[in-house]
Design a protein around this motif. Structure first.
Motif, mmCIF file in Angstrom:
data_model
loop_
_atom_site.group_PDB
_atom_site.id
_atom_site.type_symbol
_atom_site.label_atom_id
_atom_site.label_comp_id
_atom_site.label_asym_id
_atom_site.label_seq_id
_atom_site.Cartn_x
_atom_site.Cartn_y
_atom_site.Cartn_z
ATOM 1 N N GLU A 111 0.959 -1.183 -0.120
ATOM 2 C CA GLU A 111 -0.016 -0.229 -0.012
ATOM 3 C C GLU A 111 0.765 1.260 0.003
ATOM 4 O O GLU A 111 0.634 2.292 -0.694
ATOM 5 N N GLU A 112 2.072 1.199 0.787
ATOM 6 C CA GLU A 112 2.776 2.404 1.010
ATOM 7 C C GLU A 112 3.422 2.619 -0.513
ATOM 8 O O GLU A 112 3.473 3.656 -0.968
ATOM 9 N N GLN A 113 3.763 1.691 -1.400
ATOM 10 C CA GLN A 113 4.459 1.684 -2.864
ATOM 11 C C GLN A 113 3.499 2.507 -3.857
ATOM 12 O O GLN A 113 3.811 3.347 -4.387
ATOM 13 N N ARG A 114 1.989 1.783 -3.545
ATOM 14 C CA ARG A 114 0.964 2.569 -4.503
ATOM 15 C C ARG A 114 0.774 3.746 -4.102
ATOM 16 O O ARG A 114 0.708 4.747 -4.711
ATOM 17 N N LYS A 126 -7.584 8.088 0.241
ATOM 18 C CA LYS A 126 -8.159 6.857 0.774
ATOM 19 C C LYS A 126 -6.851 6.082 1.463
ATOM 20 O O LYS A 126 -6.944 5.739 2.613
ATOM 21 N N LEU A 127 -5.803 5.714 0.598
ATOM 22 C CA LEU A 127 -4.334 4.969 0.690
ATOM 23 C C LEU A 127 -3.873 5.502 2.162
ATOM 24 O O LEU A 127 -3.715 4.917 3.170
ATOM 25 N N ASP A 128 -3.792 6.992 1.893
ATOM 26 C CA ASP A 128 -3.083 7.791 2.811
ATOM 27 C C ASP A 128 -3.573 7.617 4.169
ATOM 28 O O ASP A 128 -3.071 7.569 5.355
ATOM 29 N N PHE A 129 -5.152 7.675 4.142
ATOM 30 C CA PHE A 129 -5.927 7.805 5.359
ATOM 31 C C PHE A 129 -5.705 6.422 6.154
ATOM 32 O O PHE A 129 -5.355 6.505 7.345
ATOM 33 N N ASN A 130 -5.601 5.159 5.418
ATOM 34 C CA ASN A 130 -5.515 4.145 6.056
ATOM 35 C C ASN A 130 -4.143 3.892 6.488
ATOM 36 O O ASN A 130 -3.959 3.420 7.704
ATOM 37 N N LEU A 131 -3.284 4.539 5.705
ATOM 38 C CA LEU A 131 -1.719 4.400 6.184
ATOM 39 C C LEU A 131 -1.408 5.033 7.611
ATOM 40 O O LEU A 131 -0.820 4.533 8.509
ATOM 41 N N LEU A 132 -2.106 6.211 7.595
ATOM 42 C CA LEU A 132 -1.896 6.816 8.870
ATOM 43 C C LEU A 132 -2.546 6.311 10.029
ATOM 44 O O LEU A 132 -2.113 6.416 11.113
ATOM 45 N N GLN A 133 -3.862 5.606 9.706
ATOM 46 C CA GLN A 133 -4.639 5.107 10.676
ATOM 47 C C GLN A 133 -3.774 3.904 11.379
ATOM 48 O O GLN A 133 -3.748 3.884 12.601
ATOM 49 N N GLU A 134 -2.982 3.124 10.496
ATOM 50 C CA GLU A 134 -2.061 2.367 11.069
ATOM 51 C C GLU A 134 -1.172 2.793 12.303
ATOM 52 O O GLU A 134 -0.839 2.456 13.307
ATOM 53 N N LEU A 135 -0.465 3.900 11.660
ATOM 54 C CA LEU A 135 0.496 4.536 12.579
ATOM 55 C C LEU A 135 -0.153 5.038 13.661
ATOM 56 O O LEU A 135 0.596 4.837 14.851
ATOM 57 N N LEU A 169 -9.919 5.652 14.179
ATOM 58 C CA LEU A 169 -8.949 4.670 14.611
ATOM 59 C C LEU A 169 -9.374 3.173 14.528
ATOM 60 O O LEU A 169 -8.498 2.258 14.838
ATOM 61 N N VAL A 170 -10.527 2.747 14.101
ATOM 62 C CA VAL A 170 -11.166 1.486 13.858
ATOM 63 C C VAL A 170 -11.290 1.026 12.551
ATOM 64 O O VAL A 170 -10.604 0.208 12.085
ATOM 65 N N ASP A 171 -12.155 1.778 12.002
ATOM 66 C CA ASP A 171 -12.532 1.581 10.594
ATOM 67 C C ASP A 171 -11.890 1.975 9.366
ATOM 68 O O ASP A 171 -11.306 2.974 9.440
#
Ligand SMILES: CC(C)=CCC/C(C)=C/CC/C(C)=C/COP(=O)(O)OP(=O)(O)O
Length: 592
Positions: free
Chosen positions: A76-79, A274-283, A586-588
């Motif tokens: 996902e980071e690569q994309r 969307k990708l960036d949102f998810n990646l940051l959510q992981e952090l 933080l969850v979804d």
């Protein structure tokens, strides 16, 4: 607003700003800040009579305690990296487009910002908006178009360019009324409504435009005039909370479905968001797990059972200040430091006896582990952790020669506890201070200035000693942010607090001093909060006293009050909407 309330308002407004600066001088000269008396008295603290409040347990349990990294993270980071470069190219190309296309460029920048990815493109955005500012000055090319004029005005002001609001007089008739035809331009009205929230003191045309647009947008909703569902939702949300006061991460979530429906959308940008949102959510989940472990290890629930456990709500607060990856270390430090503030607040406001608090305050002024033995048993872990958390930051700062940062933050903690002690004295004596006395102390005990200073501890080289000197003298933007918290927090919590032996809140002080009702006090406070926003806007215009990125903590700290304290006290008692915000941040995950 009735005329006598307006008189009170003016005298209050002046008194807050003048008396507060006087009192800071007074506080700085207090004996405690010189050489605190010896702590060498060995008293028993066992028979103390304490007030205790039973805060409910955390509603989140241990659900954020552990974190497991996702397997597809690297992919996902690569994309996201590829998409980021594509969007960057679009912004670079857009820099040299025809002036007739400049409105398209503004729309693209607006989308990039609302979708929460502008932190990747700060330089490109700055260059585009600077070019537009240099090219048009105060004369926007498309000034017959209300929507585009309002967007131009808002984006330039957001970027700190002081474009004139005089352009909006064009939308008034010879009698000084806004043109009737504006009411039919729903997009234009919404765009103007959002732009008015960038106004500063004295911009009457924008004050009037806010009244006008708010009235007619409300009417549109009431009378079901708007036949576009998406637009109707946007109006509804804007009336609830204008863009200026929204938290960037929540705005991303709100705006994605709106942007997705637009024919003119940029699909690369949408997917990146969307990708960036998810990646940051992981952090963010990883950080929350780390901080939850720290809290558990500290063993607050056993050692200090009177303290609120609001780690998750607290993380929401800190995430509002900084969400970007480069601020990860700051978030961890802020979480530890701010939860210690909550521990101190509950100790001074609630559990500690005045005698214990005096000793603790003196120990803080000394800032030495040698004071530990003098403290009551339950206070020892608080003191130890306070020193440890700051020591950890200091060790980091030593490596880069920036220890001056820890000097200022420690001084602000000392100032904070001295003022908490004054509050405890007032509460003990059941003294209702004057508004001036109250503000001079509680604008410090609201802790925002100290937290803003702590936001800079892990900052880059743009943070200098001047930054800390600046924040510790409570400049207007810092004071405005403090005032917003103090007034909004007190409006939301004073009833509950007065049921226990809490110091009189600003609401009680104003009511007593001016002989006004609670409802009138709320009306006044709402106006003072609005005025504080004008101060924030004014202080964000170029040239600024400190580099513009450093103004984000006071601005975002003001924004978070609008989320936490508008419907009640969502920090202590998270309601349905707050729970939903936390889950969505933080969850979804977003489906890409
Ligand atoms: C991470 C984290 C915990 C963030 C919180 C940020 C923070 C420390 C804000 C300071 C103000 C404060 C103590 C508010 C809530 O308590 P209150 O309503 O009891 O405050 P009061 O006693 O000053 O009214």
């Amino acid at each position: 607003m009735p005329i006598y309330i307006i008189h009170i308002y003016h005298s209050i407004h002046n008194s807050i700003y003048t008396s507060f600066s006087l009192s800071l001088t007074y506080i700085k000269n207090m004996p405690a800040s010189k050489s605190p008396p010896s702590l060498n008295h060995n008293k028993s603290f066992k028979q103390a009579v304490r007030s205790t409040v039973n805060f409910h347990r955390s509603i989140w349990g241990d659900q954020f305690l552990s974190y497991n990294e996702r397997k597809d993270q690297a992919c996902e980071e690569q994309r996201a990296t590829e998409l980021r470069e594509k969007v960057r190219k679009e912004l670079v190309i857009a820099r040299s487009i025809e002036p007739t296309q400049h409105i398209k460029l503004l729309e693209l920048i607006d989308a990039v910002q609302r979708l929460g990815v502008s932190y990747h493109f700060e330089d490109e955005i700055e260059e585009c908006l600077n070019n537009i500012y240099l090219m048009y000055g105060d004369q926007w090319i498309d000034d017959d178009n209300l929507q585009s004029t309002s967007l131009w005005f808002r984006l330039l002001r957001q970027q700190g360019f002081n474009v004139s609001s005089g352009i909006f007089y064009k939308y008034k008739d010879e009698n000084g009324h806004f043109l009737k035809s504006m009411k039919d331009d729903i997009h234009g009205m919404l765009s103007l409504y959002e732009a008015t929230h960038m106004r500063v003191e004295g911009e009457e045309v924008l004050d009037e435009a806010l009244e006008f647009t708010r009235y007619h947008l409300r009417n549109m909703i009431k009378k079901n005039i708007c036949n576009d569902v998406s637009l109707e939702t946007q109006i509804h949300q804007a009336l609830q909370q204008p863009l200026r006061k929204r938290l960037p991460r929540l705005e991303t979530l709100r705006y994605i479905p709106i942007y997705q429906q637009q024919d003119s959308r940029n699909d690369d940008l949408l997917t990146l968001a969307k990708l960036d949102f998810n990646l940051l959510q992981e952090l963010h989940r990883k950080e929350l797990s780390q901080i939850s472990k720290w809290w558990k290890n500290f063993d607050v629930s056993n050692k200090l059972p009177y303290v609120r456990d609001r780690i998750v709500e607290g993380y929401f607060w800190i995430l509002a200040v900084y969400f970007e990856p480069q601020h990860s270390e700051s978030r961890i430090f802020l979480m530890k430091a701010c939860n210690l503030v909550i521990i101190l607040d509950d100790t001074y406001d609630n559990y500690g006896t005045y005698e214990e608090l005096e000793i603790f305050t003196k120990a803080v002024q000394k800032w030495s582990i040698s004071c530990l033995d003098m403290l009551p048993e339950y206070m020892k872990p608080i003191y130890q952790e306070l020193l440890d958390v700051h020591k950890e930051a200091e060790e980091f700062l030593e490596k880069t020669g920036k220890t001056y940062r820890s000097y200022y933050t420690k001084e602000m903690v000392k100032e904070y506890t001295r003022n908490l002690l004054i509050e405890a004295k007032w509460a003990n004596e059941r003294y209702i201070p004057t508004v001036e006395e109250h503000m001079s102390v509680t604008l410090i005990t609201c802790a925002y200035a100290m937290i803003i200073a702590k936001c800079y501890v892990y900052g880059e080289d743009s943070v200098t000693e001047h930054t800390f000197e600046w924040v510790s003298t409570y400049p207007p933007i810092v004071k405005a942010s403090c005032l917003i918290l103090r007034l909004m927090d007190d409006m939301a919590t004073h009833k509950e607090e007065q049921e226990r032996n809490h110091v009189a809140s600003s609401v009680e002080c104003y009511m007593k001093q001016y002989g006004i009702s609670e409802e009138q006090t709320h009306e006044l406070f709402t106006k003072l909060v609005e005025d504080s926003w004008k101060v924030i806007n004014q202080e964000s215009l170029r040239p600024t006293e400190v580099p513009r990125p450093l103004l984000m903590p006071p601005t975002n700290l003001a924004r978070v009050c609008d989320v936490l304290y508008t419907r009640g006290d969502d920090y202590n008692h998270a309601g349905k909407e707050m729970i939903s915000h936390i889950k969505s941040l933080l969850v979804d995950r977003l489906s890409v």
